[in-house]
Scaffold this motif. Structure first.
Motif, PDB file in Angstrom:
ATOM      1  N   GLU A  14       0.825  -1.200   0.000  1.00 59.41           N
ATOM      2  CA  GLU A  14       0.000   0.000   0.000  1.00 59.41           C
ATOM      3  C   GLU A  14       0.863   1.256   0.000  1.00 59.41           C
ATOM      4  OE1 GLU A  14      -2.494  -0.478   3.389  1.00 59.41           O
ATOM      5  OE2 GLU A  14      -3.788  -1.961   2.417  1.00 59.41           O
ATOM      6  N   ASP A  15       1.954   1.253   0.778  1.00 63.67           N
ATOM      7  CA  ASP A  15       2.862   2.398   0.814  1.00 63.67           C
ATOM      8  C   ASP A  15       3.491   2.637  -0.560  1.00 63.67           C
ATOM      9  OD1 ASP A  15       2.299   2.820   3.460  1.00 63.67           O
ATOM     10  OD2 ASP A  15       4.162   1.905   4.210  1.00 63.67           O
ATOM     11  N   GLN A  16       3.923   1.574  -1.215  1.00 63.32           N
ATOM     12  CA  GLN A  16       4.517   1.712  -2.536  1.00 63.32           C
ATOM     13  C   GLN A  16       3.490   2.238  -3.539  1.00 63.32           C
ATOM     14  OE1 GLN A  16       6.135  -2.132  -3.438  1.00 63.32           O
ATOM     15  NE2 GLN A  16       7.982  -1.804  -2.222  1.00 63.32           N
ATOM     16  N   GLN A  17       2.243   1.784  -3.420  1.00 60.88           N
ATOM     17  CA  GLN A  17       1.184   2.250  -4.315  1.00 60.88           C
ATOM     18  C   GLN A  17       0.937   3.738  -4.096  1.00 60.88           C
ATOM     19  OE1 GLN A  17      -0.233   0.498  -6.708  1.00 60.88           O
ATOM     20  NE2 GLN A  17      -1.467   2.222  -7.364  1.00 60.88           N
ATOM     21  N   GLN A  18       0.915   4.169  -2.845  1.00 62.17           N
ATOM     22  CA  GLN A  18       0.703   5.586  -2.550  1.00 62.17           C
ATOM     23  C   GLN A  18       1.855   6.427  -3.084  1.00 62.17           C
ATOM     24  OE1 GLN A  18       0.151   5.824   1.657  1.00 62.17           O
ATOM     25  NE2 GLN A  18      -2.016   5.282   1.584  1.00 62.17           N
ATOM     26  N   SER A  39       3.823   5.739  -5.616  1.00 62.65           N
ATOM     27  CA  SER A  39       3.764   5.800  -7.080  1.00 62.65           C
ATOM     28  C   SER A  39       2.635   6.727  -7.526  1.00 62.65           C
ATOM     29  CB  SER A  39       3.600   4.412  -7.680  1.00 62.65           C
ATOM     30  OG  SER A  39       2.348   3.861  -7.334  1.00 62.65           O
ATOM     31  N   ASP A  40       1.523   6.749  -6.790  1.00 57.73           N
ATOM     32  CA  ASP A  40       0.424   7.663  -7.108  1.00 57.73           C
ATOM     33  C   ASP A  40       0.860   9.112  -6.902  1.00 57.73           C
ATOM     34  OD1 ASP A  40      -1.167   5.520  -7.710  1.00 57.73           O
ATOM     35  OD2 ASP A  40      -2.334   5.594  -5.839  1.00 57.73           O
ATOM     36  N   LEU A  76       4.293  14.426 -11.482  1.00 55.50           N
ATOM     37  CA  LEU A  76       4.723  14.560 -12.871  1.00 55.50           C
ATOM     38  C   LEU A  76       3.652  15.241 -13.732  1.00 55.50           C
ATOM     39  CD1 LEU A  76       6.384  11.081 -13.449  1.00 55.50           C
ATOM     40  CD2 LEU A  76       7.529  13.294 -13.189  1.00 55.50           C
ATOM     41  N   GLU A  77       2.397  15.144 -13.352  1.00 53.34           N
ATOM     42  CA  GLU A  77       1.319  15.747 -14.133  1.00 53.34           C
ATOM     43  C   GLU A  77       1.330  17.264 -14.036  1.00 53.34           C
ATOM     44  OE1 GLU A  77      -2.242  13.971 -12.660  1.00 53.34           O
ATOM     45  OE2 GLU A  77      -1.931  12.101 -13.733  1.00 53.34           O
TER      46      GLU A  77
END
Length: 54
Positions: free
Chosen positions: A39-43, A45-46, A52-53
């Motif tokens: 979950e931490d890695q997913q957050q 990367s999000d 970047l946007e």
């Protein structure tokens, strides 16, 4: 079966149950840690994708 034999069987069952219980407890702990890390890695990367946007 003698009473000493019965007590040995009960002791064996309790010991085996304690070992299995410890293993299940450790397995649940490791699974929980892996889920939290995922979950931490997913957050992260999000967050970096949103960064970047901009």
């Amino acid at each position: 079966m003698t009473s000493a034999g019965i007590y040995k069987m009960i002791e064996l069952i309790i010991l085996f149950g304690a070992v299995v219980g410890f293993c299940v407890w450790q397995l649940r702990s490791v699974t929980k840690l892996q889920r939290e890390q995922s979950e931490d890695q997913q957050q992260q990367s999000d967050e970096s994708a949103r960064h970047l946007e901009r």
